[in-house]
Design a protein around this motif. Structure first.
Motif, short mmCIF file in Angstrom:
data_model
loop_
_atom_site.label_atom_id
_atom_site.label_comp_id
_atom_site.label_asym_id
_atom_site.label_seq_id
_atom_site.Cartn_x
_atom_site.Cartn_y
_atom_site.Cartn_z
N LEU A 97 73.42 -0.68 13.11
CA LEU A 97 74.15 -1.90 13.42
C LEU A 97 74.29 -2.11 14.92
CD1 LEU A 97 76.96 -1.79 10.69
CD2 LEU A 97 75.09 -3.45 10.85
N ASP A 98 74.43 -1.04 15.68
CA ASP A 98 74.54 -1.18 17.13
C ASP A 98 73.28 -1.79 17.74
OD1 ASP A 98 77.12 -0.22 17.43
OD2 ASP A 98 76.49 1.87 17.64
N ASP A 99 72.15 -1.66 17.06
CA ASP A 99 70.90 -2.23 17.58
C ASP A 99 70.89 -3.75 17.54
OD1 ASP A 99 69.54 0.21 18.17
OD2 ASP A 99 69.14 0.48 16.03
N LEU A 100 71.77 -4.36 16.73
CA LEU A 100 71.77 -5.81 16.61
C LEU A 100 72.09 -6.49 17.93
CD1 LEU A 100 73.59 -6.35 13.19
CD2 LEU A 100 71.14 -6.25 13.64
N ALA A 101 72.81 -5.81 18.82
CA ALA A 101 73.18 -6.40 20.10
C ALA A 101 72.00 -6.48 21.06
CB ALA A 101 74.31 -5.59 20.75
N ARG A 102 70.89 -5.85 20.72
CA ARG A 102 69.73 -5.82 21.61
C ARG A 102 68.85 -7.05 21.47
NH1 ARG A 102 66.90 -0.14 20.79
NH2 ARG A 102 65.52 -1.12 22.32
N ASP A 103 69.15 -7.92 20.50
CA ASP A 103 68.31 -9.09 20.29
C ASP A 103 69.13 -10.20 19.64
OD1 ASP A 103 66.02 -10.70 20.11
OD2 ASP A 103 64.76 -8.99 19.61
N THR A 104 68.47 -11.26 19.22
CA THR A 104 69.13 -12.41 18.58
C THR A 104 68.96 -12.33 17.07
OG1 THR A 104 68.69 -13.79 20.52
CG2 THR A 104 69.23 -14.93 18.47
N VAL A 105 70.06 -12.44 16.36
CA VAL A 105 70.02 -12.43 14.90
C VAL A 105 70.13 -13.87 14.41
CG1 VAL A 105 71.12 -11.57 12.80
CG2 VAL A 105 71.11 -10.15 14.86
N LEU A 106 69.18 -14.30 13.61
CA LEU A 106 69.22 -15.66 13.10
C LEU A 106 70.43 -15.86 12.19
CD1 LEU A 106 65.47 -16.29 12.19
CD2 LEU A 106 66.66 -16.75 14.33
N ARG A 107 70.93 -17.08 12.16
CA ARG A 107 72.05 -17.42 11.29
C ARG A 107 71.59 -17.52 9.84
NH1 ARG A 107 76.86 -18.99 11.99
NH2 ARG A 107 76.70 -20.16 10.03
N SER A 108 72.53 -17.26 8.93
CA SER A 108 72.29 -17.59 7.53
C SER A 108 72.24 -19.11 7.42
CB SER A 108 73.42 -17.05 6.66
OG SER A 108 73.58 -15.66 6.86
N PRO A 109 71.63 -19.65 6.35
CA PRO A 109 71.65 -21.11 6.17
C PRO A 109 73.08 -21.64 6.28
CG PRO A 109 70.20 -20.10 4.57
CD PRO A 109 70.88 -18.97 5.28
N ARG A 110 73.25 -22.76 6.97
CA ARG A 110 74.59 -23.28 7.23
C ARG A 110 75.29 -23.81 5.99
NH1 ARG A 110 75.61 -23.14 12.54
NH2 ARG A 110 73.81 -22.91 13.94
N SER A 111 74.55 -23.92 4.90
CA SER A 111 75.18 -24.33 3.65
C SER A 111 76.02 -23.19 3.05
CB SER A 111 74.12 -24.77 2.64
OG SER A 111 73.16 -23.74 2.45
N LEU A 112 75.80 -21.96 3.53
CA LEU A 112 76.58 -20.82 3.04
C LEU A 112 77.88 -20.72 3.82
CD1 LEU A 112 73.79 -18.14 2.65
CD2 LEU A 112 74.84 -19.51 0.87
N PRO A 113 78.94 -20.24 3.17
CA PRO A 113 80.24 -20.15 3.85
C PRO A 113 80.20 -19.22 5.06
CG PRO A 113 80.47 -19.88 1.47
CD PRO A 113 79.01 -19.82 1.76
N ASP A 114 81.03 -19.54 6.04
CA ASP A 114 81.09 -18.73 7.26
C ASP A 114 81.51 -17.30 6.95
OD1 ASP A 114 80.28 -20.86 8.81
OD2 ASP A 114 82.33 -21.43 9.38
#
Length: 205
Positions: free
Chosen positions: A85-102
């Motif tokens: 999980l710490d590796d996620l800060a090293r790049d950009t993570v795409l968003r889930s489809p915006r139709s899904l709840p935050d």
């Protein structure tokens, strides 16, 4: 245990017990969210948690599956046996489809890594695994489903295990107005298949 196995077992059991009932299985796109359920197009949805919707009933967890990170085959992560999980800060993570709840998106992609660093978010990842990955450094986290990985993976995409992420949890969701003895039997057949004890009800706490 595969999702298709649970779904198929419940369908077979229901057909044996209720020969007059037709069961149609339909694939719902990730970006559709709960729209087909609320519109009445389908009666029950097999989806991943969390589901925090007051108008929907959430059954117990039927299947747990490990996470993976979907990356371009050219991405440095593609050469690793596992990421954290710490590796996620090293790049950009795409968003889930915006139709899904935050709250669903926040549950699966935390705003910060365990060591406190901010996780950068990109554009909407859409429905197709890796649709935005080839040729780019962006990464997108999604469930690792081994049989589907082999069938759906584009040639320029890699699935890298996300070792310390909690598992994806799958179960049925439905609208209370459609509850019936036949729907209950279908749900109970799935619960029995995964080793749960039929409780004569919906298995909902």
């Amino acid at each position: 245990m595969a999702l298709a196995e649970v779904r198929g077992s419940a369908r077979g059991a229901q057909r044996r017990r209720h020969t007059d009932v037709e069961i149609h299985i339909r694939e719902v796109q990730f970006s559709d969210g709960y729209v087909p359920l609320r519109s009445g197009e389908i009666d029950v949805l097999l989806c991943s948690r969390p589901v925090e919707e007051p108008d929907l009933t959430v059954g117990p967890v039927l299947v747990r599956e490990p996470h993976a990170l979907v990356v371009s085959a050219r991405h440095p992560f593609a050469r690793r046996a596992c990421v954290r999980l710490d590796d996620l800060a090293r790049d950009t993570v795409l968003r889930s489809p915006r139709s899904l709840p935050d709250d669903w998106d926040a549950h699966h992609v935390p705003a910060r890594t365990p060591d406190g660093r901010l996780v950068g978010r990109g554009e909407d990842g859409g429905d197709r695994p890796g649709a935005h990955c080839p040729g780019r450094r962006r990464t997108w986290r999604l469930p690792r489903i081994r049989p589907r990985c082999r069938l759906l993976r584009p040639p320029d995409v890699a699935y890298v295990p996300l070792g310390d992420a909690p598992p994806y949890e799958w179960g049925f969701v439905w609208r209370p107005p459609v509850e019936s003895a036949r729907l209950k039997a279908f749900h109970q057949a799935a619960l029995t298949h995964v080793g749960g004890e039929p409780d004569g009800g919906w298995g909902v706490p």
